[in-house]
Design a protein around this motif. Structure first.
Motif, PDB file in Angstrom:
ATOM      1  N   PRO A  23       6.241  27.435  -7.155  1.00  0.00           N
ATOM      2  CA  PRO A  23       7.307  28.125  -7.727  1.00  0.00           C
ATOM      3  C   PRO A  23       8.393  28.687  -6.907  1.00  0.00           C
ATOM      4  O   PRO A  23       9.452  28.568  -7.300  1.00  0.00           O
ATOM      5  CB  PRO A  23       6.657  29.080  -8.605  1.00  0.00           C
ATOM      6  CG  PRO A  23       5.121  28.826  -8.767  1.00  0.00           C
ATOM      7  CD  PRO A  23       4.739  27.965  -7.463  1.00  0.00           C
ATOM      8  N   GLN A  24       8.024  28.660  -5.788  1.00  0.00           N
ATOM      9  CA  GLN A  24       9.128  29.596  -4.835  1.00  0.00           C
ATOM     10  C   GLN A  24       9.631  28.316  -3.957  1.00  0.00           C
ATOM     11  O   GLN A  24      10.766  28.485  -3.292  1.00  0.00           O
ATOM     12  CB  GLN A  24       8.500  30.557  -3.781  1.00  0.00           C
ATOM     13  CG  GLN A  24       7.789  31.721  -4.512  1.00  0.00           C
ATOM     14  CD  GLN A  24       6.367  31.844  -4.483  1.00  0.00           C
ATOM     15  OE1 GLN A  24       5.886  30.968  -5.226  1.00  0.00           O
ATOM     16  NE2 GLN A  24       5.508  32.052  -3.340  1.00  0.00           N
ATOM     17  N   LEU A  25       9.273  26.994  -3.970  1.00  0.00           N
ATOM     18  CA  LEU A  25       9.647  26.004  -3.240  1.00  0.00           C
ATOM     19  C   LEU A  25      11.136  25.430  -3.819  1.00  0.00           C
ATOM     20  O   LEU A  25      11.608  25.567  -4.911  1.00  0.00           O
ATOM     21  CB  LEU A  25       8.994  24.858  -3.037  1.00  0.00           C
ATOM     22  CG  LEU A  25       7.561  24.954  -2.494  1.00  0.00           C
ATOM     23  CD1 LEU A  25       6.847  23.737  -2.409  1.00  0.00           C
ATOM     24  CD2 LEU A  25       7.869  25.576  -1.152  1.00  0.00           C
ATOM     25  N   SER A  26      12.330  25.138  -2.871  1.00  0.00           N
ATOM     26  CA  SER A  26      13.460  24.475  -3.207  1.00  0.00           C
ATOM     27  C   SER A  26      13.100  23.069  -3.917  1.00  0.00           C
ATOM     28  O   SER A  26      12.004  22.661  -3.555  1.00  0.00           O
ATOM     29  CB  SER A  26      14.295  24.356  -2.053  1.00  0.00           C
ATOM     30  OG  SER A  26      13.955  23.419  -1.217  1.00  0.00           O
ATOM     31  N   GLU A  27      14.145  22.445  -4.385  1.00  0.00           N
ATOM     32  CA  GLU A  27      13.982  21.085  -4.767  1.00  0.00           C
ATOM     33  C   GLU A  27      13.668  20.018  -3.951  1.00  0.00           C
ATOM     34  O   GLU A  27      12.558  19.407  -3.880  1.00  0.00           O
ATOM     35  CB  GLU A  27      14.977  20.635  -5.414  1.00  0.00           C
ATOM     36  CG  GLU A  27      14.915  19.333  -6.466  1.00  0.00           C
ATOM     37  CD  GLU A  27      13.946  19.444  -7.485  1.00  0.00           C
ATOM     38  OE1 GLU A  27      13.243  18.330  -7.705  1.00  0.00           O
ATOM     39  OE2 GLU A  27      13.882  20.450  -8.051  1.00  0.00           O
ATOM     40  N   THR A  28      14.214  20.122  -2.636  1.00  0.00           N
ATOM     41  CA  THR A  28      13.822  19.334  -1.241  1.00  0.00           C
ATOM     42  C   THR A  28      12.576  19.847  -0.855  1.00  0.00           C
ATOM     43  O   THR A  28      11.652  18.614  -0.466  1.00  0.00           O
ATOM     44  CB  THR A  28      14.926  19.710  -0.196  1.00  0.00           C
ATOM     45  OG1 THR A  28      16.206  19.467  -0.747  1.00  0.00           O
ATOM     46  CG2 THR A  28      14.707  18.673   0.810  1.00  0.00           C
ATOM     47  N   GLU A  29      12.167  20.819  -0.857  1.00  0.00           N
ATOM     48  CA  GLU A  29      10.871  21.144  -0.327  1.00  0.00           C
ATOM     49  C   GLU A  29       9.448  20.865  -1.105  1.00  0.00           C
ATOM     50  O   GLU A  29       8.667  20.101  -1.002  1.00  0.00           O
ATOM     51  CB  GLU A  29      10.453  22.642  -0.166  1.00  0.00           C
ATOM     52  CG  GLU A  29      11.366  23.206   1.155  1.00  0.00           C
ATOM     53  CD  GLU A  29      11.209  24.876   0.761  1.00  0.00           C
ATOM     54  OE1 GLU A  29      11.391  25.462   2.106  1.00  0.00           O
ATOM     55  OE2 GLU A  29      11.292  25.452   0.021  1.00  0.00           O
ATOM     56  N   ARG A  30       9.905  20.532  -2.527  1.00  0.00           N
ATOM     57  CA  ARG A  30       8.849  20.114  -3.534  1.00  0.00           C
ATOM     58  C   ARG A  30       8.816  18.840  -3.365  1.00  0.00           C
ATOM     59  O   ARG A  30       7.718  18.088  -3.622  1.00  0.00           O
ATOM     60  CB  ARG A  30       9.632  20.586  -5.202  1.00  0.00           C
ATOM     61  CG  ARG A  30       9.259  21.842  -5.495  1.00  0.00           C
ATOM     62  CD  ARG A  30       9.754  22.124  -6.742  1.00  0.00           C
ATOM     63  NE  ARG A  30       9.439  23.568  -7.239  1.00  0.00           N
ATOM     64  CZ  ARG A  30       9.725  24.156  -8.502  1.00  0.00           C
ATOM     65  NH1 ARG A  30      10.021  23.271  -9.326  1.00  0.00           N
ATOM     66  NH2 ARG A  30       9.295  25.379  -8.693  1.00  0.00           N
ATOM     67  N   GLU A  31       9.799  17.883  -3.138  1.00  0.00           N
ATOM     68  CA  GLU A  31       9.798  16.357  -2.909  1.00  0.00           C
ATOM     69  C   GLU A  31       9.333  16.379  -1.975  1.00  0.00           C
ATOM     70  O   GLU A  31       8.240  15.233  -1.841  1.00  0.00           O
ATOM     71  CB  GLU A  31      11.186  15.986  -2.961  1.00  0.00           C
ATOM     72  CG  GLU A  31      12.017  16.049  -4.067  1.00  0.00           C
ATOM     73  CD  GLU A  31      13.293  15.471  -3.852  1.00  0.00           C
ATOM     74  OE1 GLU A  31      13.786  15.353  -2.822  1.00  0.00           O
ATOM     75  OE2 GLU A  31      14.259  15.670  -5.041  1.00  0.00           O
ATOM     76  N   GLN A  32       9.096  16.995  -0.823  1.00  0.00           N
ATOM     77  CA  GLN A  32       8.503  16.777   0.363  1.00  0.00           C
ATOM     78  C   GLN A  32       6.907  16.972   0.304  1.00  0.00           C
ATOM     79  O   GLN A  32       6.297  16.061   0.817  1.00  0.00           O
ATOM     80  CB  GLN A  32       9.156  17.864   1.772  1.00  0.00           C
ATOM     81  CG  GLN A  32       8.354  17.832   2.906  1.00  0.00           C
ATOM     82  CD  GLN A  32       8.877  18.787   3.987  1.00  0.00           C
ATOM     83  OE1 GLN A  32       9.881  18.825   4.131  1.00  0.00           O
ATOM     84  NE2 GLN A  32       7.705  19.587   4.508  1.00  0.00           N
ATOM     85  N   LEU A  33       6.823  18.122  -0.319  1.00  0.00           N
ATOM     86  CA  LEU A  33       5.032  18.187  -0.235  1.00  0.00           C
ATOM     87  C   LEU A  33       4.407  17.300  -1.334  1.00  0.00           C
ATOM     88  O   LEU A  33       3.416  16.982  -1.244  1.00  0.00           O
ATOM     89  CB  LEU A  33       5.179  19.857  -0.944  1.00  0.00           C
ATOM     90  CG  LEU A  33       3.536  20.279  -1.288  1.00  0.00           C
ATOM     91  CD1 LEU A  33       2.621  20.167  -0.039  1.00  0.00           C
ATOM     92  CD2 LEU A  33       3.693  21.568  -1.745  1.00  0.00           C
ATOM     93  N   GLN A  34       5.349  16.936  -2.681  1.00  0.00           N
ATOM     94  CA  GLN A  34       4.817  16.142  -3.632  1.00  0.00           C
ATOM     95  C   GLN A  34       4.405  14.734  -2.814  1.00  0.00           C
ATOM     96  O   GLN A  34       3.486  14.178  -3.060  1.00  0.00           O
ATOM     97  CB  GLN A  34       5.678  16.021  -4.536  1.00  0.00           C
ATOM     98  CG  GLN A  34       4.960  15.196  -5.747  1.00  0.00           C
ATOM     99  CD  GLN A  34       5.810  15.017  -7.097  1.00  0.00           C
ATOM    100  OE1 GLN A  34       6.819  16.084  -7.367  1.00  0.00           O
ATOM    101  NE2 GLN A  34       5.397  14.253  -8.133  1.00  0.00           N
ATOM    102  N   ALA A  35       5.461  14.224  -2.083  1.00  0.00           N
ATOM    103  CA  ALA A  35       5.219  13.072  -1.339  1.00  0.00           C
ATOM    104  C   ALA A  35       4.152  13.081  -0.320  1.00  0.00           C
ATOM    105  O   ALA A  35       3.336  12.089  -0.193  1.00  0.00           O
ATOM    106  CB  ALA A  35       6.567  12.747  -0.644  1.00  0.00           C
ATOM    107  N   GLN A  36       3.886  14.014   0.220  1.00  0.00           N
ATOM    108  CA  GLN A  36       2.899  14.193   1.043  1.00  0.00           C
ATOM    109  C   GLN A  36       1.642  14.177   0.565  1.00  0.00           C
ATOM    110  O   GLN A  36       0.542  13.697   0.955  1.00  0.00           O
ATOM    111  CB  GLN A  36       2.970  15.556   2.074  1.00  0.00           C
ATOM    112  CG  GLN A  36       1.788  15.364   3.140  1.00  0.00           C
ATOM    113  CD  GLN A  36       2.402  16.760   4.311  1.00  0.00           C
ATOM    114  OE1 GLN A  36       2.730  17.719   3.720  1.00  0.00           O
ATOM    115  NE2 GLN A  36       1.596  16.608   5.493  1.00  0.00           N
ATOM    116  N   LEU A  37       1.465  14.999  -0.600  1.00  0.00           N
ATOM    117  CA  LEU A  37      -0.092  15.222  -1.429  1.00  0.00           C
ATOM    118  C   LEU A  37      -0.063  13.761  -2.057  1.00  0.00           C
ATOM    119  O   LEU A  37      -1.513  13.351  -2.020  1.00  0.00           O
ATOM    120  CB  LEU A  37       0.241  16.217  -2.258  1.00  0.00           C
ATOM    121  CG  LEU A  37       0.195  17.532  -2.170  1.00  0.00           C
ATOM    122  CD1 LEU A  37       0.512  18.569  -3.014  1.00  0.00           C
ATOM    123  CD2 LEU A  37      -0.797  17.787  -0.741  1.00  0.00           C
TER     124      LEU A  37
END
Length: 490
Positions: A23-37
């Protein structure tokens, strides 16, 4: 994959905490984490953890109880320089090279941090007169071998030995750039193929994947045993079928030589080793050197439960370490130098048993994110990295072979910072120049006391081609890049 599906998958695997900061992540951070997962096979990670913990427990319980045996005579051969056997193996190996049946795998993912360098270890200059890097030395050995194979087999077409360079995430770009800047050291860029070692998430002691930051999973290289899985990864993001294994097959390669970048004496695609393995019909083999002394801190190739494996020095008792065979040599003397032979068929078969290989656990201090979202750097080991070792496949071979070679001719590792006095740039330089002195003396030349001559690998791969120097005495030190340049050192 939609984020909710991803969340459900990780929660089902007991790893739902990796999305706790979503919930606290920026859009860029979400993209980064999702791609890694999405790139993580979390079920496989869980299996790897379970297998590693179980294997560690079994090892502790079996300590001192398992019967470890020296190599049987029919599995191990010893190189006798100048012998008829050596000539026969060399001939077989050169024919395979000339026929385009040989490829080379280089494990070069390490950085030179311990050497005082931030560059990939293969870029390192050990202080030779030429100031050539390890990469250049190995490239020039391949170039010379290709020429020797074509000439000695009277092949009508040039010999080609494709070179597959395994990098890691931190070294990939710099390694490729180094090769490009140096025009691939004279090799064709079409025959130098870069690929990348995989990673695995870092884990807590109870198997939870560690978040390094709110949007980044902590990962580490999966060990040099990650080589086998990396061979199956796409070389081109737009073509899932173009892998190293597929490339080897397309080229008609049947035999593969694999080694580590940090050995300045390595004989890349050594025709003698290749010929020995081909004659023995080995599907996997190891080149070894004799232990320097009984308690030397090296792993040795041995047998347990009628299977071949590498036993760490800590697993051998003092009595076993000092045990002698009928010839008076150390029974457990086959020091592992990470120098291997494989058939392509064997490399392709690893996938069928890879999941059964137990990862080794390295307990480390791993930065992690705290409840406040800030990264914490621990002062003591708080987690683990899982690694496979390249020799973990040995117990799964059907036809295994070992070739013992002289240490002073084939093994001088680069491990430590300059000035250490052991396995450092100084000892590497010393050992390589001493070998070149032996090349010249074997050809019938003499060197005045204190004279050091560096012979380019383009002039001689293993001492061949120096016959015209017989009777000459060299009084000056220097570098020779062609036979003609020797005249200036007389």
């Amino acid at each position: 994959m939609a984020i909710e599906s991803l969340r459900q998958r990780f929660e089902a695997a007991g790893q739902g905490h990796l999305l706790q900061f979503w919930p606290q992540l920026s859009e860029t951070e979400r993209e980064q984490l999702q791609a890694q997962l999405e790139a993580i096979d979390i079920e496989r990670v869980n299996r790897a953890y379970d297998n590693a913990i179980a294997a560690e427990k079994r090892t502790k319980e079996a300590a001192g109880q398992e019967v470890i045996e020296p190599l049987p005579e029919d599995a191990a051969g010893a190189l006798k320089p100048g012998s008829e056997e050596e000539k026969k193996w060399r001939s077989i190996g050169l024919r395979a090279v000339a026929n385009g049946e040989v490829g080379v795998l280089l494990m070069a993912g390490g950085q030179g941090t311990r050497l005082g360098s931030s560059a990939p270890k293969g870029c390192y200059d050990i202080g030779l007169p030429s100031h050539k890097s390890l990469f250049q030395y190995q490239a020039e050995r391949i170039a010379r071998l290709q020429k020797v194979a074509a000439e000695e087999t009277q092949s009508s077409t040039p010999a080609i030995v494709p070179w597959y360079v395994m990098t890691s995430g931190p070294t990939r770009k710099e390694t490729e750039a180094f090769f490009e800047q140096n025009a691939y050291f004279g090799l064709s860029s079409k025959n130098v193929i870069f690929f990348e070692q995989g990673t695995l998430p870092c884990l807590t002691t109870d198997g939870k994947v560690i978040l390094e930051t709110p949007s980044k999973v902590a990962v580490a290289p999966n060990g040099n045993g990650g080589l086998y899985a990396a061979l199956r990864q796409p070389l081109n993001p737009f073509d899932d079928t173009h892998t190293v294994l597929a490339d080897l097959e397309k080229r008609g390669v049947r035999y593969v030589h694999a080694y580590c970048v940090d050995n300045c004496l390595v004989k890349v695609a050594d025709p003698i080793f290749l010929g020995y393995c081909i004659e023995k019909q080995a599907d996997c083999a190891a080149k070894v050197v004799p232990k320097a002394y009984p308690t030397e801190s090296v792993g040795v190739v041995a047998r347990r439960d009628n299977k071949f494996f590498v036993v760490e020095y800590s697993e051998i008792t003092k009595e076993q370490a000092e045990l002698r065979d009928a010839k008076g040599e150390l029974a457990f003397r086959a020091a592992n130098i990470v120098n291997h032979f494989y058939t392509l068929d064997f490399l392709k078969s690893v996938e069928t048993f890879e999941d059964s290989l137990a990862h080794h656990i390295a307990r480390k201090k791993i930065p992690y994110v705290g409840a406040d979202g800030k990264t914490v750097k621990p002062t003591s080991p708080n987690g683990m990295k899982l690694e496979l070792f390249v020799f973990d496949v040995f117990p799964h071979t059907k036809h295994f072979a070992v070739l013992e070679v002289p240490r002073n001719e084939e093994f001088s590792p680069l491990k430590n910072a300059p000035g250490t006095g052991s396995d450092d740039a100084g000892t590497s330089r010393r050992d390589l120049l001493a070998q070149h002195r032996r090349f010249l003396e074997a050809a019938g030349a003499k060197l005045a006391e204190g004279v050091e001559i560096e012979i380019s690998p383009l002039v001689s791969y293993a001492g061949e081609g120096l016959e015209s120097l017989k009777g000459k005495t060299f009084t000056r030190s220097g570098l020779v890049e062609s036979l003609e340049e020797f005249d200036a050192l007389v």
